[in-house]
Scaffold this motif. Structure first.
Motif, PDB file in Angstrom:
ATOM      1  N   ALA A  94       0.845  -1.187   0.000  1.00  0.00           N
ATOM      2  CA  ALA A  94       0.000   0.000   0.000  1.00  0.00           C
ATOM      3  C   ALA A  94       0.881   1.237   0.000  1.00  0.00           C
ATOM      4  CB  ALA A  94      -0.900  -0.009   1.232  1.00  0.00           C
ATOM      5  N   TYR A 107       3.867   1.720   2.525  1.00  0.00           N
ATOM      6  CA  TYR A 107       4.372   0.424   2.994  1.00  0.00           C
ATOM      7  C   TYR A 107       5.834   0.267   2.592  1.00  0.00           C
ATOM      8  CZ  TYR A 107       0.291  -2.250   4.659  1.00  0.00           C
ATOM      9  OH  TYR A 107      -0.759  -2.741   5.389  1.00  0.00           O
ATOM     10  N   PRO A 118      -4.810   3.076   3.465  1.00  0.00           N
ATOM     11  CA  PRO A 118      -3.643   2.800   4.309  1.00  0.00           C
ATOM     12  C   PRO A 118      -3.597   3.830   5.446  1.00  0.00           C
ATOM     13  CG  PRO A 118      -2.970   3.894   2.279  1.00  0.00           C
ATOM     14  CD  PRO A 118      -4.456   3.739   2.203  1.00  0.00           C
ATOM     15  N   HIS A 164      -2.061   5.462   8.714  1.00  0.00           N
ATOM     16  CA  HIS A 164      -0.748   5.634   9.348  1.00  0.00           C
ATOM     17  C   HIS A 164      -0.921   6.313  10.694  1.00  0.00           C
ATOM     18  CE1 HIS A 164       3.345   6.617  10.173  1.00  0.00           C
ATOM     19  NE2 HIS A 164       3.295   7.880   9.760  1.00  0.00           N
ATOM     20  N   GLN A 219      -0.058  -7.718   6.287  1.00  0.00           N
ATOM     21  CA  GLN A 219      -0.452  -6.992   7.494  1.00  0.00           C
ATOM     22  C   GLN A 219       0.260  -7.499   8.747  1.00  0.00           C
ATOM     23  OE1 GLN A 219      -2.136  -4.579   6.110  1.00  0.00           O
ATOM     24  NE2 GLN A 219      -4.311  -4.927   6.397  1.00  0.00           N
ATOM     25  N   THR A 279       1.688   1.539   9.331  1.00  0.00           N
ATOM     26  CA  THR A 279       0.640   1.808   8.357  1.00  0.00           C
ATOM     27  C   THR A 279      -0.068   0.489   8.085  1.00  0.00           C
ATOM     28  OG1 THR A 279       2.066   3.489   7.343  1.00  0.00           O
ATOM     29  CG2 THR A 279       0.126   2.811   6.093  1.00  0.00           C
ATOM     30  N   ILE A 290      -3.522  -1.523   6.004  1.00  0.00           N
ATOM     31  CA  ILE A 290      -4.604  -1.451   5.017  1.00  0.00           C
ATOM     32  C   ILE A 290      -5.924  -1.713   5.726  1.00  0.00           C
ATOM     33  CG2 ILE A 290      -5.559  -2.382   2.884  1.00  0.00           C
ATOM     34  CD1 ILE A 290      -2.734  -3.355   2.178  1.00  0.00           C
TER      35      ILE A 290
END
Length: 558
Positions: A312, A315, A447, A449, A497, A503, A505
Motif C-alpha cells: 500500500a 508500505y 492505508p 498511518h 499486514q 501503516t 490497510i
C-alpha cells in the motif's frame, strides 16, 4: 510564470482521473539509479531541479532533497543512521517558486503562506521522535520566512532509538502533501545497528542491498508532470482529485528501469511512495519468490516466502530474491497486478503500462570472483503476544467515511466524521494499551498511518454495509448472531499486514482491529517527552485523501 497543469500544453486542461496518456516510452532501456547515501549528521535541503526520468522523455521539473542544488535528486539521498546514536538534521527551503508548480486547490484547508512561495515540512515516516521534529503538517515554512502555527524549528532531532528498519522521509505540508511528494520530495532513511549483523549474519549487503522507491506519474510530451487542474467535483473543489493515478511506473526516479544482477542473493529495501496507487508485485519467472524478512517496523518473526507482495502507499518491505539458479543472459520482470482504486479497481486507472515495474538482467560475475555466501535467516525478531482487556483498556471505535456531491462524486473523506482542524479526540496515555477498531464505510481500502508508535493488527472482519446502513443489523453483536452485521468471524492478518506496522490497510466494509501500545517496543521510556506540543497525528496515506481532510491530530498525555 509558475507552471501549472493548465498551462503545460498551450492551455490544455487536465481532468481528474481522465488525464491525457503519457508519451509512449520503451520500457527497460534505462539502468536503475541508486540514490546517494549520506550520513544523517549532515543536513537536508529542498531545491527545484530538472531530471531525466526516461531516455526519451525531456527533462522534468521536480522538487528535490539534497545537500546542494547540484546534488539534489529524486528520490532524495538515502539517509543512514545508527541505532541509539542521535541524528541532527536541518531542513532548509531553497525553492524559489511563488507557488507550487502543481496546481493548488485553495478551496481545501492548506498552508496558504501570506507571502506566497512553496511551503514544506518534512516527516520521517515511522520514526519515534519528539513532536517538534515529527513534521507536523502545520509546522511548514517557506523560503521567504513564513511558517505555520505549529512551527518550532528547522533543526530536527532523530533519537534512532527504535529497532533497525527502513523508514522514509517526505513532505507533509497541510493541504499540499500530494503536490509536494508527487513533485519529488521523498527519500529513504535506514536505521542500522551493530547487533543486526551479529544476530542476522550474512544478509546480502553492499552492492547486493538495493533500495527500490516505487511511484507512478503521468507526463505531458514536454516532460512535465501531468497533474489535474479540473477536479472531480469542480463546483465544490475546482482542482482537487480524490486519487492521483499515473500511467508510468518509476523506480528510483526512472521509468521502468533495469538492474543488472549476478546469479546470487540480493536484498531489496522496497517503498511504495505513490500518492494513491497500491502495488501487488510478482516475478515473471515462477521459480523465483519474494522472501520477505521485514516490514514497516523492522524484521519479521520468520521469513515469509511469497509469490506476490502487496504494498500500500507508505508500505515498506525488506525482501530477498535469490537469482542463484537463473541462467546468465535471462531477463526477469517485476510485474504489478494491483487494481486501482484498491481493491476493486477501475480498468481505466490501470492501463497495460502499469502492469510492468522493472527488469532484472542476469549477468556473469567478473572472472575469478566468487559469489558471496549470503544467507536467509530462519528466525528473525519475535513479536509479543498482544494481550488486552476491553473492559479495562481504552477502546476506540473510529470510522472512515466519504462525502459525495449530488452526482456521487467524492468531495472529501473523514476520520470519525471530523476534520484536521477539529479539537483532538485521540488522547492516549503514555505507557498504556489502546484497542482501535477502524470501521471503513467507504468503497476503497485506506492505508492508515499512526505517528510515533508501531502497532500490531489483531484481526479484520467484514460486515454487510448495506444492511447496516438500512438499520437491519448491528455491529454490537458478534458473528454468527442473527442480528449481527458481521458476515464472518474475525480473520487473522494477511501476509501484507503481519509484524510491527506503522501503516495498515483498512479494507472497505470491514472492521480492522489494532493493538496500540503508547511506549517504545522494548517497554521502556521514550528518550524524549512525547506529551509536549505540537503533538502527533494519524491519517490516511492516500495523499489526496489526507489533504482533504482524512487526517486527525493525536495528543499523548501522562
Amino acid at each position: 510564470m509558475p507552471f501549472t497543469a493548465a498551462t503545460a500544453v498551450g492551455g490544455e486542461h487536465s481532468f481528474c482521473q481522465a488525464l491525457q496518456p503519457s508519451p509512449t516510452l520503451d520500457p527497460f532501456v534505462d539502468q536503475l539509479p541508486i540514490p546517494a547515501t549520506i550520513d544523517t549528521s549532515n543536513g537536508n535541503q529542498d531545491y527545484k531541479i530538472t531530471q531525466k526520468l526516461h531516455r526519451d522523455l525531456p527533462p522534468t521539473t521536480l522538487y528535490a532533497y539534497g545537500m546542494s542544488q547540484a546534488t539534489a535528486t529524486v528520490p532524495g539521498p538515502t539517509l543512514v543512521a545508527t541505532q541509539y546514536q542521535t541524528s541532527h538534521v536541518r531542513y532548509e527551503n531553497h525553492i524559489p517558486d511563488s507557488e507550487t508548480f502543481l496546481i493548488t486547490d485553495r478551496t481545501i484547508h492548506w498552508a496558504n503562506p501570506p507571502h506566497g512561495g512553496v511551503p514544506i515540512v518534512t516527516h520521517l515516516h515511522g520514526a519515534a521522535v519528539p513532536s517538534y521534529s515529527d513534521g507536523n503538517p502545520d509546522a511548514w515554512f517557506t523560503a521567504a520566512g513564513d511558517h505555520g502555527a505549529a512551527f518550532v524549528t528547522q533543526n530536527y532531532i532523530y533519537p534512532n532509538s527504535q529497532p533497525p528498519t527502513l523508514l522514509w522521509y517526505h513532505d507533509h505540508t497541510v493541504g499540499i502533501t500530494r503536490n509536494n511528494v508527487l513533485a519529488g520530495l521523498a527519500g529513504l532513511y535506514i536505521i542500522r545497528s551493530h547487533s543486526e549483523k551479529t544476530a542476522h549474519a550474512n544478509l546480502p549487503e553492499g552492492t547486493n542491498e538495493i533500495p527500490l522507491v516505487i511511484q507512478d506519474k503521468q507526463f505531458w510530451p514536454n516532460g512535465s508532470i501531468n497533474f489535474p487542474d479540473v477536479g472531480d467535483s469542480p463546483a465544490i473543489h475546482p482542482n482537487w482529485c480524490p486519487e492521483y493515478f499515473g500511467d508510468t511506473i518509476l523506480v528510483n526516479g526512472k521509468a521502468w528501469p533495469y538492474l543488472k544482477v549476478h546469479p546470487e542473493k540480493y536484498r531489496f529495501r522496497m517503498l511504495n511512495a505513490a500518492n494513491a496507487r497500491f502495488f501487488t508485485l510478482s516475478l515473471s519467472n515462477p521459480t523465483l519468490k519474494f522472501i520477505q524478512i521485514g516490514t514497516d517496523g523492522g524484521f519479521l518473526p520468520n521469513p515469509m516466502v511469497l509469490s506476490a507482495l502487496t504494498l500500500a502507499p507508505a508500505y515498506r518491505a525488506d525482501v530477498i530474491i535469490d537469482f542463484s539458479n537463473i541462467p546468465v543472459g535471462t531477463t526477469v520482470y517485476m510485474n504489478n497486478s494491483a487494481p486501482a482504486p484498491f481493491p476493486d479497481g477501475n480498468p481505466d486507472f490501470s492501463p497495460p503500462s502499469t502492469n510492468s515495474v522493472m527488469a532484472f538482467k542476469i549477468i556473469s560475475r567478473p572472472p575469478g570472483s566468487r559469489s558471496p555466501a549470503f544467507a536467509v535467516p530462519s528466525k528473525m525478531t519475535p513479536v509479543p503476544n498482544p494481550t488486552y482487556n476491553l473492559t479495562t483498556d481504552v477502546y476506540r471505535k473510529l470510522t472512515l467515511i466519504e462525502l459525495d456531491d449530488a452526482s456521487g462524486n467524492p468531495i472529501g473523506s473523514f476520520l470519525n466524521n471530523l476534520s484536521w482542524t477539529d479539537p483532538v479526540t485521540e488522547t492516549p496515555k503514555l505507557g498504556t494499551v489502546e484497542v482501535w477498531d477502524l470501521i471503513n464505510f467507504t468503497p476503497d481500502a485506506h492505508p492508515i498511518h499512526i505517528h510515533l508508535i508501531n502497532f500490531l493488527m489483531l484481526y479484520q472482519q467484514s460486515f454487510n454495509q448495506t444492511a447496516y446502513e438500512a438499520n437491519q443489523c448491528t455491529l454490537l453483536k458478534q458473528f454468527p448472531d442473527p442480528s449481527s452485521c458481521f458476515t464472518q468471524p474475525p480473520q487473522q492478518p494477511g501476509v501484507s499486514q503481519v509484524g510491527w506496522k506503522d501503516t495498515v490497510i483498512v479494507y472497505p466494509s470491514a472492521v480492522t482491529r489494532l493493538w496500540t501500545k503508547w511506549s517504545p517496543r522494548n517497554g521502556g521510556s521514550f528518550p524524549f517527552d512525547p506529551t509536549t506540543a505540537p503533538g502527533y497525528l494519524w491519517h490516511c496515506h492516500i495523499l489526496d485523501h489526507e489533504d482533504n481532510d482524512m487526517m486527525r491530530p493525536l495528543a499523548v498525555h501522562k
